[in-house]
Structure formats: structure tokens, C-alpha cells
Design a protein around this motif. Structure first.
Motif, short mmCIF file in Angstrom:
data_model
loop_
_atom_site.label_atom_id
_atom_site.label_comp_id
_atom_site.label_asym_id
_atom_site.label_seq_id
_atom_site.Cartn_x
_atom_site.Cartn_y
_atom_site.Cartn_z
N LEU A 1 0.82 -1.21 0.00
CA LEU A 1 0.00 0.00 0.00
C LEU A 1 0.86 1.26 0.00
O LEU A 1 0.44 2.29 -0.53
CB LEU A 1 -0.93 0.00 1.21
CG LEU A 1 -1.95 -1.16 1.29
CD1 LEU A 1 -2.96 -0.89 2.39
CD2 LEU A 1 -2.65 -1.35 -0.05
N ALA A 2 2.05 1.16 0.58
CA ALA A 2 2.93 2.34 0.58
C ALA A 2 3.31 2.71 -0.84
O ALA A 2 3.39 3.90 -1.18
CB ALA A 2 4.17 2.05 1.42
N ARG A 3 3.57 1.72 -1.68
CA ARG A 3 3.90 2.00 -3.08
C ARG A 3 2.73 2.64 -3.80
O ARG A 3 2.90 3.59 -4.58
CB ARG A 3 4.31 0.70 -3.78
CG ARG A 3 4.49 0.88 -5.28
CD ARG A 3 4.78 -0.43 -5.99
NE ARG A 3 4.24 -0.40 -7.34
CZ ARG A 3 4.40 -1.37 -8.23
NH1 ARG A 3 5.10 -2.44 -7.91
NH2 ARG A 3 3.86 -1.28 -9.43
N VAL A 4 1.53 2.13 -3.54
CA VAL A 4 0.34 2.71 -4.18
C VAL A 4 0.18 4.17 -3.75
O VAL A 4 -0.06 5.06 -4.58
CB VAL A 4 -0.92 1.91 -3.82
CG1 VAL A 4 -2.17 2.58 -4.40
CG2 VAL A 4 -0.82 0.47 -4.32
N LEU A 5 0.35 4.44 -2.45
CA LEU A 5 0.22 5.81 -1.95
C LEU A 5 1.30 6.71 -2.53
O LEU A 5 1.03 7.87 -2.89
CB LEU A 5 0.27 5.80 -0.42
CG LEU A 5 0.10 7.16 0.27
CD1 LEU A 5 -1.23 7.81 -0.11
CD2 LEU A 5 0.20 7.01 1.79
N LEU B 1 -8.53 6.62 3.97
CA LEU B 1 -8.38 5.24 4.46
C LEU B 1 -7.04 4.67 4.02
O LEU B 1 -6.35 4.01 4.81
CB LEU B 1 -9.52 4.36 3.94
CG LEU B 1 -9.40 2.87 4.27
CD1 LEU B 1 -9.40 2.64 5.78
CD2 LEU B 1 -10.52 2.07 3.61
N LEU B 2 -6.65 4.91 2.79
CA LEU B 2 -5.36 4.42 2.31
C LEU B 2 -4.23 5.03 3.12
O LEU B 2 -3.28 4.32 3.52
CB LEU B 2 -5.20 4.76 0.82
CG LEU B 2 -3.91 4.30 0.15
CD1 LEU B 2 -3.76 2.79 0.22
CD2 LEU B 2 -3.87 4.78 -1.30
N ILE B 3 -4.32 6.31 3.39
CA ILE B 3 -3.29 6.97 4.20
C ILE B 3 -3.22 6.33 5.59
O ILE B 3 -2.14 6.03 6.10
CB ILE B 3 -3.59 8.48 4.31
CG1 ILE B 3 -3.45 9.15 2.94
CG2 ILE B 3 -2.65 9.14 5.33
CD1 ILE B 3 -3.92 10.59 2.92
N ARG B 4 -4.38 6.10 6.20
CA ARG B 4 -4.41 5.52 7.54
C ARG B 4 -3.82 4.12 7.56
O ARG B 4 -3.04 3.77 8.47
CB ARG B 4 -5.84 5.50 8.08
CG ARG B 4 -5.97 4.84 9.45
CD ARG B 4 -7.34 5.03 10.05
NE ARG B 4 -8.40 4.35 9.30
CZ ARG B 4 -8.66 3.05 9.40
NH1 ARG B 4 -7.92 2.29 10.21
NH2 ARG B 4 -9.64 2.51 8.72
#
Length: 705
Positions: free
Chosen positions: A665-669, A688-691
Motif C-alpha cells: 500500500l505504501a507503493r500505491v500511496l 483510508l489508504l493513508i491511515r
């Protein structure tokens, strides 16, 4: 001998004279879990040691013989005995073993049956090796025994398609020896005949007739290999299945089984198997019934469909296939005749392609009637409205339904975007109104979005899930927003594609990159299939509410202004020859793209295939996270199921949110943050992605029930 139920073995043992009856008993589908495998070995030892036992009869309890491995064991270390060992023990038994199949004999269940010395199938049974659907191959000798029983060509089709055989097909191919009406009764008769005729054992591993024509077997293998780049593009296990069939034709049985076991382990360890297993389990979770305690679940026998266009006629077919009486309503006799003709044409096509008998088609059509009068829907248990996407038109329909349908009838709209609550509000029974969003073509597409307005009664929601399962659909519950789960996400990743188009990528480059990732079609191909005029109408409907700060790419509008709507008009993003659905690149489209870039003041830049896919998926993942944060989607798996079952996301990648977890998810963000530098309005990271990234969590952590 009395019924000897042995719960620790997952089976029953009974005696009928000199025949030991072994009844698999592991509800609901008699999966071949550890208890069953141990029980089978114990039963075989008993049969071998007791002189008064002359044969064994294998049966399944309930409605199945055995529907494969116990999926609960897939993520656990395998405990002995493995199914391969059990099948070998069945085959090496010195007393005849007869498998009498009723219901499903799938995967490991069919492998057990093939290890038996003789096989009988009850009419209505299904026999298959569907392991390819989970990224696997048969792991208990199935690839080796099937070739010896039915030949390479039929075995390849059975394993590569994952489609089961009917009892009649299995008899014709030689998978079973005879048909029956009752597994127990006819199985015992067969066993006694075999003993009376002193037939002895007949081991599948020792059969050679099907292997005699080596040239034919090799031709079947070569033909299967040629299909790998197209029919099985991107998949891992099909090539290994073909290798196993080749081993069956070229090597002794034991060596072939050893090779199969090694390939099975490769599949079991593959990322594709894990993704496909997740997809399978996600669909089961989505289709799971809510708590129905104290609820009156509707018993559907009569259904009404409003609108006989392509979608309405398709929904009518789906209802007929589920054995419902269907009344199709249209606004006038001419439209009604056209709608009924569409349904009839569907069945004509099925009969002409030998997918259905003329008798069966006539029986289904006998349950269909047409009308132009709402009063003819007075006895319907369910009515599905499928008129065009206009709120006022749908509200007018529901006012009529409210006046004419019986109390307790469920009133459903097939709207793709509109507010179900606003439709329900014009009735005096908003608790009975729900959205049933079918996908086109309705008889083919598996997804059914169940759109739940705030006032929908619990029994109506539960009844909709029951109905979806009866219709053979994958139900996913969704809240209300413009486009629900699927179309809302699609509108976002389509905008990402359009932005890349204006910024320098060609529509053909984008489609190719998306297909190479695993989608069946790219976004511009899909637009041509669906009809560009439909999306154009939606854009015009939303124009007044569009944020002035939002980037709006007008290239698609220019094509629509030319009357280029896709396949239906012979021209869209691609050009189509008369009578062909195969599109070719159109230089005139690229000229329009170039003019629009110039008008918008955009200097085109190059895009790599990797960047195209990263942007396409980042938009998809981010909007999925937004839907979860807003409560429109209940769980990440619901988002994944919608994209898998309705939008062509490659199943072997698990779904967009599953895939996001795998790449990180870090790569997506990070990607979204980078893209936001050029368009902060569109590329806004989901809270939500950030959290999840900040807390080191995954989407999977939100799937716990």
C-alpha cells in the motif's frame, strides 16, 4: 451389519452381505478432509483383512459423492495420508472397489472415483476436474488416470476448461461404466454382478487402450499448447497440466504420478494459486446469507420484468433459467413483440449451438408471457424494472407497481447509477424496494449488485441474496452512490485512461497495456462494446454537477458528435468492418486526439506500459478505498468481487485491493502522491489508504467479519 457411523472417520460403514458399503459423510459436500482420508484407509484395511468382505461400494451421503479437497486445509501444512496415497491404496486393493456417483464428483472426488476399479454414475451427476480454477492441477493421480480412461484430448478438455461432464458424457467417453437411477441400489446391483461374473479388479493405471494411438495423443497435446498464449494468457497451471498429460502418454504410471506431484507443488506455492483461492473464498463470503433468524424469506415463483430491451430480455432469460414464471411488460404491443422475440432468439441460439434441447427450450418459453397492462403483475412475487436510465421514468414505473403489485412483493430496479431511495420514495412501501443491478449480457455476467436503500427491510435484503444464489449470480451488497461500487470505480479509472490519452498515450497503447496486465479488454475497447452513446448520455446528465476544477477530457465527446458509438455504428475508438466485431486502429481517431490535445494546450509526452498500468490501477485502488471509507462497500473483498465478476479484472491477480496489498500500500500511496503533482484535483489519496499505510495495515485486515 447395522449402520456404523464413525464421526472421527467422516464416513459410515455398512454391510450388505459380502459387500462393505463406505459412505462418505462430511457435510455439506463430503470434502475429502483429513478425517475422511484416514477413514477411507481404515475401511480399506478392514476390507482387506476380513475374508467375508468380497467388494467395496463407495457412496456419498446427501446430494454429493465428494466435491473435492477440503478448502480449509489449503493454507495449512498437509497431514498424512495425502489423497494421492489414499487413491493408490484404493487402486491396489485386491478386492473390487466400485464408486457409485450421485451429485458432484469434482476434483479429488473424481480422483477417488477414477482410482476405484469400476464406476457408476446416477443421471444428473457432474464429474469434473476444476483445479485449474484455483491455479492448481489434479494432485492425486488424476492427470494420469484420466488420460488412461478417456484419452489425452478429452482429459485435456476436462482439466483445462474446468467444466464438469454430465453422467451421459462420462459414459460416452468411458469415464464411467454404466448409468443408474439410485447410487446405492444400482451400485449394489452392479457390485453383485461383478462378483457373480468373477470380474476381479481393473486398475485404471494399467489401462493402455487409450494410449495406443500415440500420434493422436501427441496431436491433442500439441493443439493444447498452441492455445496457451491466447486462451490461457498469463496463467501458470494450464501449461503444467499439459506437461502432466504428456507425461501420462510417455512415461510409466508411477513416474507420471511423481511428475504430477512435483507440478502440483509448484502450483500450490504459486502466487496465482493464492490469488485464485482468495477470489474463490471472497465470492463465497460475498454470497453468504445474512442472519435470517426470524425473517420471512420470500418464496419466489412468479416474476415480472418491466422493459423488453436487451437488458430486460436478458433478465427475463435469467429468471426463466431459474424456473420462475415470468411476465414481461412493455409500453405497447410493438415493443412487447420485440422484447419477447429477443428472449425467443436467445433460446433459438442455444438450441442451434446444441447447448439446450428443443424440448427444454420450449419448456422454458412456456413459462413466459407478455403484457402491456400492469394489472397482470398482481400476483408477482418480484418485479424488476429495466427501463432506460431516467429517474422520472423509473419513478413513474414504480408508482404503477405500487398500485398494482400485491402486498409483500419485492420491487426492484436495475438502475446502473440512479438513487434507489429516490425511486422508493414515490411508493407507499419503500421497505419493499431494492436495487438489483444486473450486468450485460445478463444471462452471462455473474455479478449482481444488491443496492440497499436506507428503508429496505431486512427480509427484503436477505430474500434478494437468496434470489441471487438461485439465479446463479454472485451477489454483492452495496450502498447508494452514483454508480454504486462497480460503475463508480469504472468512471474513475476511465477518467485516468482519458487523462493519459490527452497527455500523450494512444487509445491503442492504453488498451494493449491493460490487456497485457491481464484484463480481457482495455477501456476503449469496452466503450466500443458498450456503446459510446451510453457513456456520453451519462456525461451530459452529470454536466451541471461537474466540479469546475475537475479536468474534463472532451475527446470521447468529439467521437460521439461524429456518430461514432462503437461496434453498433461500425466506428468508435476502433473501426469495424460490416458484420465484424473485430476492431482495427483508426488513423482518423488519432487525428481527433491530436486536435483535442492542441485545443487543450497539452504537449504530448511518452508513456510506458508500466506507467499506464500503475496509473490505471492506482485510480481503481484509491476509489475502492474511498468506497470503503464511505460505507458504500462493506469490505475490501466486496470491491474485489465486483471488479472480478463484473469488470474483467484478471482473476489470477485476486482483485484490485488484494493486488494492492501484494505490491504494498505504501507503493500505491507513493504513486498517487507523485501523480497528484500534475492533477491534485483527481489524484487525492483516500484517507483510508493513508491511515492503513501509517498504521502498517492492509486491506485484508478489514475483511475480518
Amino acid at each position: 451389519m447395522p449402520d456404523n457411523h464413525q464421526p472421527d472417520r467422516g464416513l459410515h460403514l455398512e454391510r450388505s452381505g459380502n459387500i462393505l458399503i463406505v459412505i462418505l459423510d462430511n457435510p455439506p459436500v463430503n470434502a475429502l478432509g483429513l478425517r475422511v482420508r484416514r477413514g477411507l484407509l481404515a475401511a480399506l484395511r478392514q476390507a482387506q483383512s476380513e475374508e467375508q468382505i468380497h467388494a467395496l461400494l463407495l457412496l456419498g451421503s446427501g446430494k454429493n459423492f465428494a466435491a473435492g479437497a477440503d478448502i480449509r486445509e489449503f493454507n495449512q501444512p498437509r497431514q498424512p495420508p495425502l489423497l494421492r496415497e489414499v487413491c493408490d491404496q484404493i487402486e491396489t486393493c485386491t478386492k473390487p472397489v466400485i464408486a457409485a456417483i450421485a451429485g458432484n464428483a469434482l476434483g479429488g472426488g473424481l480422483e477417488v472415483a477414477m482410482a476405484a476399479h469400476y464406476r457408476l454414475a446416477v443421471k444428473g451427476s457432474r464429474l469434473g476436474l476444476p483445479e485449474v480454477n484455483l491455479g492448481l492441477l489434479p494432485g492425486a493421480g488424476g492427470s494420469q488416470r484420466s488420460v488412461r480412461l478417456i484419452g489425452a484430448e478429452a482429459a485435456l478438455d476436462l482439466m483445462l476448461s474446468g467444466r464438469p461432464l454430465s453422467a451421459e458424457q462420462a459414459l460416452e467417453l468411458g469415464m464411467v461404466d454404466r448409468l443408474g437411477l439410485d447410487a446405492r441400489v444400482d451400485g449394489l446391483v452392479y457390485a453383485h454382478e461383478l462378483l457373480a461374473d468373477r470380474c476381479g479388479v481393473r486398475r485404471s493405471s494399467e489401462l493402455t487402450t487409450r494410449l495406443a494411438d500415440s500420434a493422436a495423443q501427441q496431436a491433442a497435446i500439441d493443439a493444447a499448447r498452441t492455445k496457451l498464449p491466447t486462451q490461457f494468457r498469463g496463467l501458470f497451471s494450464p501449461a503444467l497440466i499439459i506437461d502432466c498429460v504428456a507425461a501420462a502418454c510417455e512415461q510409466p504410471f508411477a513416474a507420471g504420478c511423481q511428475f504430477e506431484a512435483a507440478q502440483f507443488q509448484r502450483c500450490l506455492a504459486s502466487p496465482q494459486h493464492r490469488a485464485l483461492l482468495y477470489a474463490f473464498q471472497a465470492e463465497r463470503a460475498a454470497a453468504k446469507l445474512p442472519d435470517t433468524t426470524g425473517l420471512a424469506i420470500a418464496a419466489f415463483s412468479q416474476a415480472g420484468v418491466i422493459g423488453g430491451g436487451t437488458m430486460g430480455a436478458g433478465i427475463a432469460v435469467v429468471m426463466l433459467e431459474a424456473d420462475l414464471q415470468v411476465t414481461l411488460l412493455e409500453r405497447d404491443e410493438q415493443s412487447l413483440a420485440a422484447g419477447l422475440s429477443r428472449v425467443e432468439e436467445f433460446y433459438r441460439q442455444r438450441v442451434s449451438k446444441k447447448r439446450l434441447s428443443a424440448t427444454a427450450a420450449a419448456a422454458r418459453l412456456a413459462k413466459l408471457r407478455g403484457t402491456t397492462e400492469y394489472r397482470d403483475l398482481a400476483t408477482a412475487d418480484l418485479v424488476v424494472e429495466a427501463v432506460y436510465e431516467d429517474l422520472a421514468a423509473k419513478q413513474a414505473v414504480f408508482r404503477q407497481l405500487d398500485s398494482h403489485c400485491k402486498p409483500g412483493a419485492i420491487l426492484a430496479s436495475n438502475t446502473s447509477y440512479l438513487d434507489i431511495a429516490a425511486i422508493a420514495a414515490v411508493t407507499n412501501r419503500p421497505q419493499a424496494v431494492i436495487g438489483l443491478h444486473f450486468f450485460s449480457p445478463a444471462p452471462v455476467m455473474r455479478l449482481l449488485e444488491i443496492v440497499v436503500p436506507p428503508q429496505a427491510a431486512a427480509e427484503v435484503i436477505a430474500s434478494a441474496v437468496v434470489l441471487a444464489r438461485r439465479l446463479g449470480k454472485v451477489p454483492v451488497r452495496t450502498g447508494i452512490c452514483d454508480g454504486f461500487i462497480g460503475n463508480r470505480i469504472m468512471s474513475v479509472y476511465r477518467r485516468a485512461a482519458e487523462a493519459m490519452l490527452e497527455d500523450g498515450a494512444s487509445p491503442y497503447q492504453i488498451d494493449t497495456a491493460v490487456r497485457e496486465f491481464g484484463f480481457a479488454m482495455g477501456p476503449f475497447q469496452i466503450l466500443d462494446v458498450a456503446g459510446g452513446d451510453i457513456a456520453w448520455a451519462t456525461r451530459k446528465r452529470r454536466a451541471a454537477q461537474r466540479d469546475p476544477q475537475e479536468r474534463y477530457v472532451q475527446i470521447a465527446d468529439r467521437l460521439c458528435e461524429q456518430g461514432w458509438f462503437g461496434q453498433k455504428s461500425g466506428r468508435g475508438w476502433y473501426r469495424y468492418e460490416p458484420g465484424s466485431n473485430h476492431g482495427v486502429q483508426d488513423p482518423a481517431v488519432l487525428e481527433i486526439v491530436a486536435r483535442e490535445r492542441e485545443r487543450a494546450g497539452v504537449t504530448p509526452r511518452p508513456f510506458s506500459a508500466e506507467e499506464i498500468v500503475r496509473r490505471y490501477l492506482a485510480a481503481m485502488i484509491n476509489e475502492g478505498a474511498n468506497l470503503l471509507a464511505e460505507g458504500i462497500a462493506l469490505r475490501p473483498l466486496d470491491v474485489d468481487v465486483v471488479l472480478l465478476a463484473g469488470y474483467g479484472f484478471p482473476r489470477y491477480r485476486g482483485g484490485p485491493l488484494y493486488y494492492a496489498d501484494k505490491i504494498g500500500l505504501a507503493r500505491v500511496l507513493d504513486d498517487i502522491t507523485t501523480f497528484a503533482a500534475e492533477d491534485p484535483q483527481f489524484w487525492r489519496p483516500s484517507p483510508l489508504l493513508i491511515r492503513l499505510v501509517e498504521q502498517g495495515q492492509t486491506f485484508a485486515s478489514l475483511n475480518a467479519e
